[in-house]
Write a protein that holds these residues in place. Structure first.
Motif, PDB file in Angstrom:
ATOM      1  N   VAL A 182      52.128 126.562  15.792  1.00  0.00           N
ATOM      2  CA  VAL A 182      52.675 125.242  16.164  1.00  0.00           C
ATOM      3  C   VAL A 182      54.183 125.237  15.901  1.00  0.00           C
ATOM      4  N   ARG A 183      54.916 124.670  16.841  1.00  0.00           N
ATOM      5  CA  ARG A 183      56.355 124.531  16.617  1.00  0.00           C
ATOM      6  C   ARG A 183      56.648 123.140  16.058  1.00  0.00           C
ATOM      7  N   ILE A 184      57.125 123.089  14.844  1.00  0.00           N
ATOM      8  CA  ILE A 184      57.567 121.818  14.264  1.00  0.00           C
ATOM      9  C   ILE A 184      59.093 121.898  14.220  1.00  0.00           C
ATOM     10  N   HIS A 185      59.728 121.109  15.071  1.00  0.00           N
ATOM     11  CA  HIS A 185      61.196 121.163  15.122  1.00  0.00           C
ATOM     12  C   HIS A 185      61.787 120.838  13.753  1.00  0.00           C
ATOM     13  N   ALA A 186      61.253 119.787  13.123  1.00  0.00           N
ATOM     14  CA  ALA A 186      61.792 119.372  11.823  1.00  0.00           C
ATOM     15  C   ALA A 186      60.900 118.324  11.184  1.00  0.00           C
ATOM     16  N   LEU A 187      60.953 118.278   9.839  1.00  0.00           N
ATOM     17  CA  LEU A 187      60.394 117.163   9.075  1.00  0.00           C
ATOM     18  C   LEU A 187      61.592 116.299   8.708  1.00  0.00           C
ATOM     19  N   VAL A 188      61.601 115.040   9.134  1.00  0.00           N
ATOM     20  CA  VAL A 188      62.793 114.225   8.927  1.00  0.00           C
ATOM     21  C   VAL A 188      62.460 112.994   8.097  1.00  0.00           C
ATOM     22  N   SER A 189      63.403 112.613   7.250  1.00  0.00           N
ATOM     23  CA  SER A 189      63.174 111.464   6.375  1.00  0.00           C
ATOM     24  C   SER A 189      64.488 110.771   6.043  1.00  0.00           C
ATOM     25  N   GLY A 190      64.395 109.798   5.154  1.00  0.00           N
ATOM     26  CA  GLY A 190      65.574 109.052   4.708  1.00  0.00           C
ATOM     27  C   GLY A 190      65.533 108.949   3.198  1.00  0.00           C
ATOM     28  N   HIS A 191      65.746 107.712   2.664  1.00  0.00           N
ATOM     29  CA  HIS A 191      65.511 107.386   1.266  1.00  0.00           C
ATOM     30  C   HIS A 191      66.630 107.824   0.319  1.00  0.00           C
ATOM     31  N   GLU A 233      71.431 112.897  15.267  1.00  0.00           N
ATOM     32  CA  GLU A 233      71.055 112.979  16.679  1.00  0.00           C
ATOM     33  C   GLU A 233      70.256 114.270  16.858  1.00  0.00           C
ATOM     34  N   TYR A 234      69.077 114.157  17.471  1.00  0.00           N
ATOM     35  CA  TYR A 234      68.237 115.321  17.738  1.00  0.00           C
ATOM     36  C   TYR A 234      68.132 115.511  19.243  1.00  0.00           C
ATOM     37  N   SER A 235      68.281 116.733  19.689  1.00  0.00           N
ATOM     38  CA  SER A 235      68.168 116.985  21.123  1.00  0.00           C
ATOM     39  C   SER A 235      67.422 118.292  21.352  1.00  0.00           C
ATOM     40  N   TRP A 236      66.809 118.394  22.510  1.00  0.00           N
ATOM     41  CA  TRP A 236      66.095 119.615  22.897  1.00  0.00           C
ATOM     42  C   TRP A 236      65.982 119.655  24.411  1.00  0.00           C
ATOM     43  N   LYS A 237      65.722 120.834  24.912  1.00  0.00           N
ATOM     44  CA  LYS A 237      65.554 120.994  26.357  1.00  0.00           C
ATOM     45  C   LYS A 237      64.191 120.470  26.795  1.00  0.00           C
ATOM     46  N   GLU A 238      64.061 120.228  28.074  1.00  0.00           N
ATOM     47  CA  GLU A 238      62.777 119.704  28.562  1.00  0.00           C
ATOM     48  C   GLU A 238      61.651 120.716  28.423  1.00  0.00           C
ATOM     49  N   SER A 239      62.008 121.960  28.172  1.00  0.00           N
ATOM     50  CA  SER A 239      60.991 122.973  27.886  1.00  0.00           C
ATOM     51  C   SER A 239      60.524 122.881  26.431  1.00  0.00           C
ATOM     52  N   GLY A 240      61.232 122.080  25.622  1.00  0.00           N
ATOM     53  CA  GLY A 240      60.932 122.010  24.190  1.00  0.00           C
ATOM     54  C   GLY A 240      61.758 122.987  23.374  1.00  0.00           C
ATOM     55  N   ASP A 241      62.566 123.801  24.045  1.00  0.00           N
ATOM     56  CA  ASP A 241      63.388 124.795  23.335  1.00  0.00           C
ATOM     57  C   ASP A 241      64.720 124.186  22.873  1.00  0.00           C
ATOM     58  N   ASP A 242      65.403 124.972  22.071  1.00  0.00           N
ATOM     59  CA  ASP A 242      66.786 124.674  21.660  1.00  0.00           C
ATOM     60  C   ASP A 242      66.935 123.329  20.948  1.00  0.00           C
ATOM     61  N   PHE A 243      66.041 123.066  20.010  1.00  0.00           N
ATOM     62  CA  PHE A 243      66.198 121.848  19.200  1.00  0.00           C
ATOM     63  C   PHE A 243      67.511 121.921  18.434  1.00  0.00           C
ATOM     64  N   LEU A 244      68.264 120.844  18.479  1.00  0.00           N
ATOM     65  CA  LEU A 244      69.546 120.784  17.776  1.00  0.00           C
ATOM     66  C   LEU A 244      69.637 119.478  16.997  1.00  0.00           C
ATOM     67  N   ALA A 245      70.028 119.571  15.731  1.00  0.00           N
ATOM     68  CA  ALA A 245      70.224 118.370  14.906  1.00  0.00           C
ATOM     69  C   ALA A 245      71.705 118.263  14.573  1.00  0.00           C
ATOM     70  N   ARG A 246      72.230 117.064  14.692  1.00  0.00           N
ATOM     71  CA  ARG A 246      73.667 116.901  14.474  1.00  0.00           C
ATOM     72  C   ARG A 246      73.925 115.579  13.754  1.00  0.00           C
ATOM     73  N   VAL A 247      74.873 115.577  12.835  1.00  0.00           N
ATOM     74  CA  VAL A 247      75.300 114.331  12.190  1.00  0.00           C
ATOM     75  C   VAL A 247      76.343 113.677  13.083  1.00  0.00           C
ATOM     76  N   VAL A 248      76.147 112.408  13.384  1.00  0.00           N
ATOM     77  CA  VAL A 248      77.130 111.676  14.197  1.00  0.00           C
ATOM     78  C   VAL A 248      77.788 110.619  13.315  1.00  0.00           C
ATOM     79  N   THR A 249      79.094 110.600  13.305  1.00  0.00           N
ATOM     80  CA  THR A 249      79.855 109.577  12.574  1.00  0.00           C
ATOM     81  C   THR A 249      80.405 108.581  13.591  1.00  0.00           C
ATOM     82  N   VAL A 250      80.130 107.318  13.350  1.00  0.00           N
ATOM     83  CA  VAL A 250      80.554 106.292  14.311  1.00  0.00           C
ATOM     84  C   VAL A 250      81.943 105.809  13.914  1.00  0.00           C
TER      85      VAL A 250
END
Ligand SMILES: [Fe+2]
Length: 259
Positions: A182-191, A233-250
């Motif tokens: 199984v491909r798990i792109h990431a476990l994400v949380s806050g807190h 910000e999380y992004s990936w291709k429509e194939s499910g590949d190339d997951f990318l996580a990025r911090v965005v500063t507003v």
């Protein structure tokens, strides 16, 4: 496919106090506006309310979130009232917990309710872990909850993450899933009100920055600092590949990340 991950918005009720000089409501308005321009949906992993999930806190939160122009997916945090969130915001539930799936292109967003009533630390029940296991299949997944499953350093934080039994159970489920491909792109949380990245059971974990304020120490004393609001910000291709996580500063509404 691009989604935003906002967390720990800590919105106070109208006229109620927040940390000195903090502007969590203004920050959330800015983050939502920014994220809505690029993202297909927005995940908010809890502590939506400033302190205790009161009606006035949720009225203020609802007023801001109503302006979002894309779907918003909520998970409760320890400062929330999970049942009230289900009622007020139509958060889907399973066995009365806010556990649900959002089917996105080539990825399933699996949201888990890690809160326990009246406590700061988090837990996942055996039933939740079984359900998670059953939902990890051929489609890549992002698994989201409020409480982190990794050590953060310092007794203050490590006593209020997921409890040890839940961490052990989650480790078992995740490593078994990885073992069966199984491909798990990431476990994400806050807190934590800190931006952190680590590995857990062969999967990357991400703790998103609070949109309200960052926690840390000043001369060894627990404190907070303000700054421009941030989100992941999380992004990936429509194939499910190339997951990318990025911090965005507003820091500028015209600023756009590259991809
Ligand atoms: Fe929290």
């Amino acid at each position: 496919m691009v989604i935003a991950h906002i967390t720990d918005t800590h919105i106070p009720g109208a006229g109620e106090a927040t940390h000195t000089d903090a502007e969590p409501a203004t920050n959330l308005v800015r983050v939502l506006q920014h994220a809505s321009q690029r993202c297909a949906g927005i995940l908010i992993t809890g502590d939506c309310a400033a302190v205790a999930g009161t009606d006035s806190e949720y009225a203020a939160f609802a007023e801001i979130v109503r302006a979002a122009t894309v779907p918003v997916w909520l998970a409760p945090g320890n400062h929330d009232d999970a049942r009230k969130m289900q009622r007020l915001f139509d958060v889907p539930s399973r066995d009365s917990r806010c556990d649900y799936i959002v089917e996105l292109p080539a990825t399933r967003l699996i949201v888990l309710d890690s809160t326990r009533e009246g406590r700061e630390d988090g837990a996942l029940s055996g039933s939740q872990l079984e359900w998670l296991d059953s939902q990890l299949n051929d489609t890549p997944a992002v698994v989201a909850m409020h409480h982190p499953c990794i050590p953060l350093g310092g007794k203050a934080f490590d006593t209020i993450r997921l409890d040890d039994e839940s961490i052990a159970g989650l480790r078992h489920v995740v490593s078994a899933a990885v073992g069966r491909g199984v491909r798990i792109h990431a476990l994400v949380s806050g807190h934590a009100h800190m931006t952190c990245f680590a590995e857990f059971a062969g999967v990357k974990t991400i703790i998103a920055p609070s949109s309200a304020y960052e926690f840390g120490l000043v001369n060894g004393v627990f404190s907070y600092q303000l700054g421009e609001p941030q989100y992941m910000e999380y992004s990936w291709k429509e194939s499910g590949d190339d997951f990318l996580a990025r911090v965005v500063t507003v820091d500028d509404s015209l600023w756009r990340t590259m991809r």
